[in-house]
Scaffold this active site. Structure first.
Site, PDB file in Angstrom:
ATOM      1  N   HIS A   1      59.050  49.250  38.766  1.00 39.85           N
ATOM      2  CA  HIS A   1      57.718  49.589  38.245  1.00 39.85           C
ATOM      3  C   HIS A   1      57.195  50.826  38.970  1.00 39.85           C
ATOM      4  O   HIS A   1      57.186  50.871  40.188  1.00 39.85           O
ATOM      5  CB  HIS A   1      56.736  48.442  38.471  1.00 39.85           C
ATOM      6  CG  HIS A   1      57.025  47.228  37.646  1.00 39.85           C
ATOM      7  ND1 HIS A   1      56.086  46.271  37.384  1.00 39.85           N
ATOM      8  CD2 HIS A   1      58.156  46.811  37.014  1.00 39.85           C
ATOM      9  CE1 HIS A   1      56.608  45.320  36.629  1.00 39.85           C
ATOM     10  NE2 HIS A   1      57.874  45.624  36.404  1.00 39.85           N
TER      11      HIS A   1
ATOM     12  N   PRO B   1      48.348  36.351  49.445  1.00 34.96           N
ATOM     13  CA  PRO B   1      49.377  36.887  48.535  1.00 34.96           C
ATOM     14  C   PRO B   1      49.020  38.188  47.817  1.00 34.96           C
ATOM     15  O   PRO B   1      49.912  38.846  47.282  1.00 34.96           O
ATOM     16  CB  PRO B   1      49.578  35.756  47.524  1.00 34.96           C
ATOM     17  CG  PRO B   1      48.327  34.955  47.577  1.00 34.96           C
ATOM     18  CD  PRO B   1      47.819  35.055  48.981  1.00 34.96           C
TER      19      PRO B   1
HETATM   20  C1  DHB Z   1      53.426  38.473  42.413  1.00 37.15           C
HETATM   21  C2  DHB Z   1      52.846  37.900  43.512  1.00 37.15           C
HETATM   22  C3  DHB Z   1      51.877  38.583  44.192  1.00 37.15           C
HETATM   23  O1  DHB Z   1      51.316  38.039  45.284  1.00 37.15           O
HETATM   24  C4  DHB Z   1      51.462  39.830  43.784  1.00 37.15           C
HETATM   25  O2  DHB Z   1      50.512  40.480  44.477  1.00 37.15           O
HETATM   26  C5  DHB Z   1      52.059  40.405  42.695  1.00 37.15           C
HETATM   27  C6  DHB Z   1      53.038  39.722  41.995  1.00 37.15           C
HETATM   28  C7  DHB Z   1      54.478  37.744  41.662  1.00 37.15           C
HETATM   29  O3  DHB Z   1      54.779  36.608  42.049  1.00 37.15           O
HETATM   30  O4  DHB Z   1      54.993  38.272  40.682  1.00 37.15           O
END
Ligand code: DHB
Length: 393
Positions: free
Chosen positions: A72, A292
């Site tokens: 990407h 995350p």
């Molecule tokens: C995903 C997880 C993430 O924490 C993020 O910021 C972007 C993508 C994923 O699991 O695809």
């Protein structure tokens, strides 16, 4: 049993360390509590920074990622009813690869086993001993028998709940922590993707993220109460919430499909200082956790491992301990830089308890600046695709 480096934990950090050490002629044994099947099926994030993808390729474990992963060159920030693209290529000349963490784990396990590497799955009751001596060891049970593995060094790659960090005496370590008052509800969806590039979305009801895994599987997340239960979310309720947060006036449509997995993850920032004690070196989630948003967890772990490999290889090649001694200091600079980025992305894109219209307007203003100012877009792009090794640690 004897080896040079005992590696506790067979996630991406432990496996990558074993792989890189092998390439430098250093022996290791990996001890993992779970079975190979459990490890290979654990669904985690799926974004590889340019640095991580390059390392997999350069060290001969990037073949499947090249075929099945998807590169990407940008990402979308969506807020105030509109999407805005951050163009990584134009801003920093770098990219990310979407490829599931458990796929990386599968590739590393295969590479280690093909090269005759030792990974002991289902090793229970692991304890690390004599870490402040020159002869540390790890004891464990496997197949009903007790074992002791003597070694020169122990790498603690056993995650946040692992035994390694907890084995460092109280007082020798300081923990820094922030728990966020929300979690991420994650779903895996069968069906074609809704988007070519990831969408990070701010809405008054909270964050949502549209990601992908493959041409047949979508990965979607939305901010939720961390104490909520997936049972409270039948499919129709999930789709209604996702539409409310994501729908915009443009032609974009959220493609629905069969939901094949639901989970809720809690979110925290955590860093322990230092990341070493005697002959025990911590790496990855054993030493730090990021929320995350931005998918930094595995990337930061792999960056620790790159540094730890150099330090251990230097020791075995020349007897010098300089890099081992400075490991924690060098890593913490990078760990805090990445913690800041993950915390910033989280703060900018989520609804916090007690947020009012003023705070929402501030978030919109900040996002507006990020997408309109080249300087601000570049800041996001260089952190998202990964600070170069050596920058900020
Ligand atoms: C995903 C997880 C993430 O924490 C993020 O910021 C972007 C993508 C994923 O699991 O695809």
């Amino acid at each position: 049993m004897k080896t040079q480096v005992a590696i506790v934990g067979g996630g991406p950090a432990g496996l990558m360390l074993s792989h890189l050490l092998h390439l430098r002629g250093v022996e290791s044994v990996v001890l993992e509590a779970r079975s190979r099947e459990e490890l290979e099926s654990e669904i985690r994030a799926g974004v590889l920074e340019q640095n991580t993808a390059d390392l997999l390729t350069e060290t001969g474990v990037g073949e499947r990622m090249k075929k099945e992963g998807s590169v990407h060159h940008g990402v979308e920030l969506r807020f105030g009813g509109r999407g805005h693209r951050i163009d990584f290529d134009d801003l920093v000349g770098r990219a990310i690869t979407v490829y599931g963490q458990h796929e990386v784990v599968k590739d590393l396990i295969k590479a280690r086993l093909d090269a005759g590497g030792e990974i002991l799955f289902e090793a229970e009751g692991v304890e690390v001993r004599d870490i402040d001596s020159e002869n540390p060891s790890v004891t464990f049970r496997k197949d009903g028998e007790n074992h002791e593995l003597s070694c020169d060094f122990i790498a603690g790659c056993d995650g946040f709940h692992g035994v390694c960090r907890k084995s460092i005496p109280d007082g020798a370590i300081t923990n820094y922590e922030r728990a966020y008052p929300f979690g991420w509800f994650g779903i895996l969806v069968e069906g074609p993707p809704s988007t070519r590039e990831l969408i990070y979305n701010l809405h008054e009801r909270g964050f949502a993220l549209v990601s992908t895994r493959s041409p047949e599987i979508q990965r979607l997340y939305f901010q939720c109460d961390p104490n909520d239960d997936t049972e409270n979310w039948p499919d129709e309720r999930i789709w209604a919430e996702m539409h409310t947060r994501l729908d915009i006036a443009d032609e974009w449509t959220l493609e629905e499909g069969r939901i094949i997995q639901k989970s809720i993850v809690r979110m925290r920032s955590f860093v322990c200082e230092p990341m070493q004690f005697g002959r025990l070196f911590l790496a990855g989630d054993a030493a730090h956790i990021v929320p995350p948003t931005g998918a930094k967890g595995m990337n930061l772990a792999i960056s620790d491992i790159r540094c730890l490999t150099e330090a251990l290889a230097e020791f075995y090649e020349s007897g010098k301990k300089d890099l081992l001694e400075s490991y924690s200091e060098v890593r913490l600079k990078r760990v805090w830089a990445v913690s800041r980025f993950s915390w910033w992305m989280t703060s900018m894109l989520h609804r916090f308890e007690g947020d009012d219209a003023f705070r929402h307007r501030m978030q919109i203003a900040e996002l507006g600046y990020v997408v309109e100012s080249r300087a601000a877009s570049t800041t996001l792009a260089e952190n998202y695709t990964g600070l170069k090794e050596g920058e900020s640690g």
